[in-house]
Every structure is written in structure tokens, then in C-alpha cells.
Design an enzyme around this catalytic site. Structure first.
Site, PDB file in Angstrom:
ATOM      1  CG  HIS A 239     -19.268  18.427 -31.731  1.00 56.70           C
ATOM      2  ND1 HIS A 239     -19.048  19.764 -31.452  1.00 56.70           N
ATOM      3  CD2 HIS A 239     -18.040  17.893 -31.921  1.00 56.70           C
ATOM      4  CE1 HIS A 239     -17.742  20.007 -31.463  1.00 56.70           C
ATOM      5  NE2 HIS A 239     -17.108  18.900 -31.752  1.00 56.70           N
ATOM      6  CG  ASP A 259     -13.663  21.153 -32.208  1.00 59.55           C
ATOM      7  OD1 ASP A 259     -14.633  20.428 -32.469  1.00 59.55           O
ATOM      8  OD2 ASP A 259     -13.060  21.122 -31.127  1.00 59.55           O
ATOM      9  CD  GLU A 293     -17.427  16.737 -28.761  1.00 63.98           C
ATOM     10  OE1 GLU A 293     -16.539  15.896 -28.925  1.00 63.98           O
ATOM     11  OE2 GLU A 293     -17.171  17.952 -28.624  1.00 63.98           O
ATOM     12  CD  GLU A 294     -15.876  20.920 -28.236  1.00 69.70           C
ATOM     13  OE1 GLU A 294     -15.172  20.258 -27.443  1.00 69.70           O
ATOM     14  OE2 GLU A 294     -15.553  21.147 -29.408  1.00 69.70           O
ATOM     15  CG  ASP A 321     -15.120  16.342 -33.429  1.00 75.41           C
ATOM     16  OD1 ASP A 321     -15.024  17.526 -33.808  1.00 75.41           O
ATOM     17  OD2 ASP A 321     -15.234  16.011 -32.231  1.00 75.41           O
ATOM     18  CG  HIS A 397     -11.421  23.334 -27.804  1.00 75.19           C
ATOM     19  ND1 HIS A 397     -11.076  22.181 -27.167  1.00 75.19           N
ATOM     20  CD2 HIS A 397     -12.430  23.013 -28.638  1.00 75.19           C
ATOM     21  CE1 HIS A 397     -11.845  21.193 -27.592  1.00 75.19           C
ATOM     22  NE2 HIS A 397     -12.673  21.677 -28.493  1.00 75.19           N
TER      23      HIS A 397
HETATM   24 ZN   LIG Z   1     -15.012  18.613 -31.764  1.00 73.96          ZN
END
Ligand SMILES: [Zn+2]
Length: 432
Positions: A239, A259, A293-294, A321, A397
Site C-alpha cells: 500500500h 509505513d 489501506e490505512e 508492509d 502513523h
Molecule cells: Zn502499512
């Protein structure tokens, strides 16, 4: 207070418009070899510019719900085909980033999300994960050293590092509902088109299966037609969207270097190395950069279900990922849940054949419910697998997910590009 939406901005005087146009351009100083498009303000339609209060139905495991998402209103508790207790809860799109950060430090998102309750219920009713993880496969012998071994030496750290840098510094975020997220999809479409070159057997496309569920993003795909078994499809993907709990839309700060610019870059490097010398696979290969995706595996779910609806024969999926944080006890972890058992054994053999001799080590990990895009392929009934760094980067994140915080190089991602090339060469084989 609602932020002004694109429609409101379009109604403002010309001076304000040009300022807005500047703000939406890639940030100065970033290297952009593939020339991502500057997204026009007119492309950026409401509600994605402002606070998006549209309803989302979130599906997660009962344990995950109680641990992290209890603030979301529980709508129903059900069991899926494998007997797992799931909770459907109701929230709004603007609350998804906060839900995602609630699982900070753990694999995320940890849930799937849908626009309607009917879609959420239909997903659970048609979830084929229980059979997909046990499905018996006719996996090939590992016998393509002639192709794979030279590839492994051609992986370039500098190229992976450049792609991570471009993706994580050209815009403040790659959120699915921001103009930057859309610009990132254009960047990848351009980058992959330049890898594809003029070949007629290679097609780069925006996969339309996700529609507006993916906000202003779409999955980006590059398909290499198989020479002998074109109906057998090998998928390798990652992603490319990012997220953090720092606001909505364009204002969010979410560099997402590890990420998941890292695995987007490793998949790009796999394609670059494999196609550099005109390689043709026997089976059809699809490289995929998944959108959204998130916010609940939305892009990969649409793509996997679209393949199933068309009766396509996907023979093996590799998802990557988070690949660039070297903080674990092994170089790589192979996910054990929501993945196909036989494909996992095949991947272990691949690792022993190609990477262990280079001194690399492989561990195992449990990923949890809805943790990344392999789970979408598994749910659609296909054999899927997933590798990632073996200790998750603690700043995922957050605004701290920047390349300099994983050492400033792409050294660790090189190993994942090499693993991806081994998977590609042995699953798809070399055609004439
Ligand atoms: Zn991820």
C-alpha cells in the site's frame, strides 16, 4: 468548524486561488524524477477537502474492538466462517485516523471499513479466509536460479532510497482523501510507466475497481503478460497511502516513510530490476500499489474482490508492509495468520535458498485481524502471504515516520526487494 471545501475555494477570488494552487504543489526541494502531476484545485471535490462526516461501518475482531475501538458505536456482533467473533461498529470517516492511531505501535489498521452496513455484512458472509489459508496449492519447484541469482546483485539501495524520499517528502501526506494522496498515485503511475517503457506486453493502469471508496486515490497496477500461462496470475504489492491523527485531508502530517513508502519502493525496485533486461514471465505478473489501506484495506479489498468476481486465477500473492526499520531480532518476519500455509512454506524455502546464504534471518509474526492487504486477497479466496520488518517501527502513523528516523538509508529494504525478486522469479518463472 468545517474547513472550506474545494467548491468553496473555487468561489474565492483569483488571488486566493493561485495561493491554493501553490499549496497543493509538491514541496520545494524534493527530487521528483518522474514528474508527478500538480493536482488542480478543480480535481479536488468535496467532501474530501473538509471534515468528512460520512458514515463508515468498521469490522474488526471482538478483542480488537474492546481494546482499541470501544468508542465506536457497536452495531452488531457476528461470527465469521472460521468462528471468529467480529464486531461491526459505526463511525464517521473523519474519526478513522484517530481509530488508526489508537493501535499505534501495533500492526494497523486492524480493521476493515465499508460505506454501508449491507456491504459490511455482505463482506463477512462471503469471507473465504477459512478455506484460503488451508487451500492446497500446486507450487512450483525452486529451480530458476539462472534468473533470480543475478537479479539479487542488481538491487540498488540508492534507487530505493530515492523512491522513499520522493514519496515521504514531496507532500505532507499520502492520505486517501487528500490531493497529495492523489498526487502520489500519479507519481507511481509515472514511475511505473517509465519502467514499462514501450513494451506492448506491459500495461500500467489505474485500477478502477475501488471507485469513490478509495477517496481521490486508486490502486495503481503494472501487468506483465505471461508468455505460457497468461491466465495464472502472480501478484506482488504494497500500500502507498499514509495516515496520522494530525488533521484531515490536505493538512494531515503523515510522511509514512516506513509505513509504507518503504515497501512501495521495494516493489518498484523489484519491477525495475526484473524488467530492466527485457525479462518475460511464463505466468502473468501484477505489481500493485494499493490505495486507502490505512482506512480499512479498502483498495486491496476492491481489487481482490474484483478479481474473484471475474473468476481470475490468482495463484499467489506477496504483500509487503513496512520494510526499512532494522530493529528486530531477525531481518524479516513471515506472517502466519490470514496467509496460506503452503505458500508460507514455499516462502521459507525461497528464503533459505536465496537470502539465508547471504547471512539473513527469517522469523515469524502474527499480524492480527485486517492488519494489511494480504488479508483482502485471503478473504477473496486466494493464496496470499506477507513479509515485513520483524520489529515494527515505533513511530508508524506519526509525524516521526521519516527516513532519517530509520537510519537515513534503504539498506534494510534492499533485503525485501531481493526477497520479492526471488518470489517473482520462482512463482512466475522465465518465459521465452
Ligand atoms: Zn502499512
Amino acid at each position: 468548524m468545517r474547513r472550506p471545501t474545494a467548491r468553496a475555494l473555487l468561489a474565492t477570488p483569483v488571488a486566493a486561488l493561485s495561493l491554493t494552487g501553490l499549496a497543493l504543489s509538491p514541496m520545494a526541494g524534493a527530487s521528483l524524477p518522474f514528474g508527478p502531476e500538480t493536482v488542480a484545485v478543480a480535481d479536488y471535490t468535496a467532501p474530501h477537502g473538509g471534515v468528512d462526516e460520512s458514515t463508515r461501518y468498521v469490522v474488526t475482531s471482538a478483542a480488537e474492538h474492546d481494546d482499541h475501538f470501544a468508542a465506536a458505536a457497536r452495531v452488531d456482533t457476528v461470527r465469521d466462517a472460521s468462528g471468529q467473533e467480529l464486531v461491526i461498529s459505526k463511525t464517521t470517516a473523519d474519526r478513522i485516523p484517530a481509530m488508526n492511531s489508537a493501535v499505534a505501535g501495533e500492526r494497523a489498521p486492524g480493521f476493515r471499513s465499508f460505506a454501508t452496513l449491507a456491504e459490511a455484512e455482505a463482506f463477512i458472509a462471503s469471507d473465504r479466509s477459512a478455506e484460503a489459508v488451508q487451500q492446497q496449492l500446486a507450487l512450483p519447484a525452486i529451480d530458476n536460479q539462472a534468473t533470480v541469482s543475478p537479479w539479487l546483485e542488481e538491487v540498488q539501495e540508492s534507487r530505493i532510497r530515492q523512491t522513499i524520499t520522493d514519496l515521504s517528502t514531496s507532500w505532507p501526506n499520502r492520505y486517501y482523501a487528500s490531493s497529495h494522496g492523489k498526487a502520489a498515485s500519479a507519481y507511481l503511475h509515472d514511475a511505473w510507466s517509465s519502467i514499462a517503457g514501450e513494451r506492448e506486453d506491459v500495461t500500467v493502469a489505474y485500477d478502477e475497481s475501488c471507485g469513490s471508496d478509495c477517496g481521490v486515490q486508486q490502486n495503481v497496477t503494472m501487468t506483465v503478460q505471461g508468455t505460457e500461462n497468461p491466465d495464472e496470475i502472480v501478484v506482488i504489492g504494497a500500500h502507498y497511502d499514509s495516515i496520522s491523527d494530525t488533521g484531515s485531508g490536505d493538512s494531515m502530517q503523515a510522511p509514512g516513510a516506513d509505513d509504507n513508502a518503504s515497501a512501495t519502493a521495494t516493489v518498484t525496485e523489484v519491477a525495475q530490476v526484473a524488467l530492466a533486461n527485457g525479462w518475460k514471465p511464463k505466468r502473468t505478473v501484477v505489481f500493485a500499489a494499493y490505495a486507502a489501506e490505512e482506512v480499512g484495506l479498502v483498495g486491496s479489498d476492491a481489487m481482490a474482490r474484483d478479481h474473484a468476481a471475474q473468476g481470475k486465477n490468482v495463484v499467489g500473492v506477496l504483500n509487503q508492509d513496512m520494510t526499512n526499520y532494522d530493529g528486530g531480532s531477525t531481518d524479516m518476519a513471515l506472517m502466519q495468520d490470514n496467509t496460506n500455509t503452503e505458500l508460507n512454506s514455499f516462502n521459507s524455502e525461497l528464503f533459505d535458498t536465496y537470502l539465508a546464504p547471504k547471512g539473513m534471518t527469517l522469523g515469524t509474526m502474527e499480524c492480527g485481524y485486517g492488519c494489511s492487504d494480504h488479508a483482502s486477497w485471503t478473504a477473496a479466496g486466494y493464496p496470499a502471504s506477507m513479509v515485513s520488518e520483524s520489529e515494527l517501527f515505533p513511530q508508524l502513523h506519526t509525524t516521526g515516520d521519516a527516513l532519517e528516523n530509520t537510519g537515513g538509508t534503504a539498506d534494510h529494504s534492499v533485503k525485501f526487494a531481493q526477497f520479492g525478486l526471488a518470489f517473482l522469479g520462482e512463482m512466475a518463472k522465465t518465459g521465452a
